[in-house]
Design an enzyme around this catalytic site. Structure first.
Site, PDB file in Angstrom:
ATOM      1  N   SER A  96       9.274  39.995  18.392  1.00 23.33           N
ATOM      2  CA  SER A  96       9.487  39.832  16.945  1.00 23.33           C
ATOM      3  C   SER A  96       8.680  38.673  16.382  1.00 23.33           C
ATOM      4  O   SER A  96       8.780  38.365  15.199  1.00 23.33           O
ATOM      5  CB  SER A  96      10.980  39.626  16.660  1.00 23.33           C
ATOM      6  N   ASN A 133      21.397  34.229  20.441  1.00 22.11           N
ATOM      7  CA  ASN A 133      22.199  34.989  19.478  1.00 22.11           C
ATOM      8  C   ASN A 133      22.739  34.104  18.357  1.00 22.11           C
ATOM      9  O   ASN A 133      22.673  34.468  17.187  1.00 22.11           O
ATOM     10  CB  ASN A 133      23.352  35.699  20.191  1.00 22.11           C
ATOM     11  N   HIS A 181      19.901  56.566 -26.878  1.00 19.38           N
ATOM     12  CA  HIS A 181      19.210  57.822 -26.497  1.00 19.38           C
ATOM     13  C   HIS A 181      17.707  57.744 -26.804  1.00 19.38           C
ATOM     14  O   HIS A 181      17.077  58.762 -27.050  1.00 19.38           O
ATOM     15  CB  HIS A 181      19.808  59.035 -27.211  1.00 19.38           C
ATOM     16  N   SER A 185      -9.422  51.534 -16.960  1.00 23.12           N
ATOM     17  CA  SER A 185      -9.521  52.787 -16.222  1.00 23.12           C
ATOM     18  C   SER A 185     -10.950  52.932 -15.706  1.00 23.12           C
ATOM     19  O   SER A 185     -11.892  52.423 -16.313  1.00 23.12           O
ATOM     20  CB  SER A 185      -9.181  53.947 -17.156  1.00 23.12           C
ATOM     21  N   LYS A 196      -9.045  52.735 -22.223  1.00 23.71           N
ATOM     22  CA  LYS A 196      -7.724  52.464 -21.655  1.00 23.71           C
ATOM     23  C   LYS A 196      -7.459  50.985 -21.369  1.00 23.71           C
ATOM     24  O   LYS A 196      -8.333  50.246 -20.936  1.00 23.71           O
ATOM     25  CB  LYS A 196      -7.552  53.233 -20.337  1.00 23.71           C
ATOM     26  N   GLU A 236       4.161  48.422 -14.358  1.00 26.20           N
ATOM     27  CA  GLU A 236       4.438  49.642 -13.580  1.00 26.20           C
ATOM     28  C   GLU A 236       4.719  49.316 -12.112  1.00 26.20           C
ATOM     29  O   GLU A 236       5.608  49.894 -11.488  1.00 26.20           O
ATOM     30  CB  GLU A 236       3.258  50.612 -13.690  1.00 26.20           C
TER      31      GLU A 236
HETATM   32  N1  ARG Z   1      14.426  37.983  18.270  1.00 26.10           N
HETATM   33  C1  ARG Z   1      15.835  38.190  18.377  1.00 26.10           C
HETATM   34  C2  ARG Z   1      16.395  38.669  17.015  1.00 26.10           C
HETATM   35  O1  ARG Z   1      15.728  38.511  16.056  1.00 26.10           O
HETATM   36  C3  ARG Z   1      16.518  36.919  18.745  1.00 26.10           C
HETATM   37  C4  ARG Z   1      17.830  37.105  19.450  1.00 26.10           C
HETATM   38  C5  ARG Z   1      17.586  37.682  20.793  1.00 26.10           C
HETATM   39  N2  ARG Z   1      18.826  37.776  21.535  1.00 26.10           N
HETATM   40  C6  ARG Z   1      18.947  38.592  22.590  1.00 26.10           C
HETATM   41  N3  ARG Z   1      20.074  38.628  23.153  1.00 26.10           N
HETATM   42  N4  ARG Z   1      17.943  39.330  22.979  1.00 26.10           N
HETATM   43  O2  ARG Z   1      17.490  39.216  16.937  1.00 26.10           O
END
Ligand code: ARG
Length: 458
Positions: free
Chosen positions: A22, A109, A155, A276, A282, A289
């Protein structure tokens, strides 16, 4: 090899590595990650869980890593699994075994739960200040247009006269509610989860309240399972963003209509419109938009988050890593939309003459004409019917309320006298609506005053 190599006999399949990683999107939380770790390690030292001098060394090194990341002398390694692993890896490279003590009484975590809360608190405040900037711009526009009469619609049919000030102040109400909503979301985000550890807390004698105070959190989470698995505050921000986008989209829709030749109530600044490739005449409202279009995407981010969370058992599951791209996208889109929309509004040229003209043509003062008869003693329903007949007569003969003669008025009801012309005068129609919340000069001044106090109290 990964840090969990003790348990494993094979290296990770390289595709699994990429799929699992990630860092490409969570690296943006590096500052929060490091600040969280500094508070955590200071607490470990104070509580005697690790030696004070080791805690100091870790904290100082973390700060040097932060400085290097900010200056660009250190860049996140795309091979690292996530920003948490990357920072810990650099720490250990710099100070060896001492660095390995940082992760005592902590899990990724609760670490990621902390980081995302800290990051979203900052972003929440940034979105609020962009909304305040938009409100100031609306206040300025309103101030300049207290006497700009325009048709109000239901409306999308001309209904009753209002002023442009009154009109834009309606949008100010929406954006004020958005700010209040963000403040509530902030409260829910402002709870510190560290100490929940993997899911079941820890046996170490940690001091969670100290960490919360160090990091500026109002309180600590009350249940470790919830601490690591709650993403309600992420969803709530995504929802607040969805509502902001919806408000911006409605306002954009009006601007798109208003700058068409059919309305021509406003003109966009050249810097905020596009041409445009084929039609030389235009001038397109692309920015408005796009803002309208982005609403769909920001709603999508909210649905992504709700759907990711809906089937998850307690506590942490890797699915939850999917929260980041969705909430980051929602934030990025809303911020850029607020910024550009405000500048577009700020440079918008209003055409009071065209608005006044549009308000004059379409019997927009019919209700006032009926109210005139009511003031002469007639029940409203009877007055409504007579004015309906007058409108039909005008449409047949190509006349308007203003051009009908007094004799013609008399032929519909004898109670009409020359004061009817005053009663249907548009300026008068607007200014007689002195009710709280109405479009009269006084009522609009009060709304404006309330808006200014709201902005000042930020
Ligand atoms: N990159 C993980 C997330 O965004 C971090 C937590 C990872 N925890 C684990 N038990 N693999 O959730």
């Amino acid at each position: 090899m990964k840090m969990w190599e003790g348990r494993f006999k094979k290296a990770l399949d390289s595709r699994v590595n990429d799929f699992n990683s990630s860092i490409s999107f969570d690296a943006r939380m590096y500052k929060e990650d490091i600040e969280g770790s500094v508070a955590h390690v200071k607490m470990l030292g104070r509580c005697g869980i690790i030696e004070q001098k080791e805690a100091d060394l870790i904290a100082d090194t973390l700060l040097s890593i932060l400085a290097d990341l900010e200056s660009g002398t250190l860049v996140p390694d795309p091979e690292a699994e996530d920003i948490h692993m990357f920072v810990e890896q650099v720490l250990t490279e710099r100070i060896g075994d001492t660095g390995k003590r940082l992760h005592t009484a902590r899990s990724r975590n609760d670490q990621v739960a902390l980081d995302i809360r800290m990051y979203l608190k900052n972003q929440n405040l940034e979105i609020q200040s962009l909304l305040f900037r938009l409100l100031s711009c609306i206040a300025k526009t309103a101030e300049q247009n207290i006497d700009t009469i325009m048709p109000g619609y239901t409306h999308l049919q001309r209904a009753q006269p209002v002023t442009f000030a009154h009109y834009v102040l309606a949008y100010a109400q929406m954006f004020r509610r958005d700010i209040q909503r963000l403040k509530e979301v902030y409260e829910h985000t402002n709870v510190m989860p560290l100490g929940s550890c993997a899911l079941a807390g820890t046996t170490y004698p940690i001091d969670r309240d100290y960490v919360a105070r160090e990091l500026g959190f109002a309180s600590v989470t009350e249940n470790s399972l919830d601490g690591v698995s709650d993403r309600d505050f992420v969803i709530e921000l995504a929802h607040a963003n969805a509502q902001i986008s919806m408000h911006l989209s409605r306002f954009s829709e009006e601007i798109i209509l208003w700058c068409s030749s059919e309305f021509h109530f406003v003109e966009l600044d050249d810097a905020f419109s596009t041409g445009s490739s084929i039609m030389p005449q235009k001038k397109n409202p692309d920015i408005a938009e796009l803002v309208r279009g982005k609403a769909g995407r920001v709603y999508g981010d909210l649905i992504t988050l709700l759907t990711v969370m809906k089937g998850l058992p307690l506590a942490y599951n890797k699915d939850m890593q999917e929260d980041k791209e969705a909430i980051f996208d929602s934030i990025d889109q809303v911020k850029i939309c607020l910024e550009l929309f405000t500048s577009m509004l700020d440079t918008l040229k209003v055409r009071p003459d065209v608005m006044r003209q549009a308000a004059s043509g379409g019997f927009i003062n019919a209700t006032d004409c009926a109210d005139y008869l009511v003031k002469n003693g007639m029940p409203f329903r009877s007055a409504y019917k007579i004015v309906g007949q007058i409108v039909a007569y005008c449409l047949e003969t190509g006349k308007t309320f203003e051009t009908l003669s007094l004799e013609e008025y008399h032929s519909f009801d004898p109670s009409f006298d020359s004061s009817v012309y005053d009663a249907i005068n548009l300026e008068k129609c607007v200014d007689e609506r002195k009710v709280k919340g109405g479009p009269s000069r006084d009522s609009v001044q009060k709304q404006l005053q309330s808006l200014k106090s709201f902005i000042e109290a930020k």
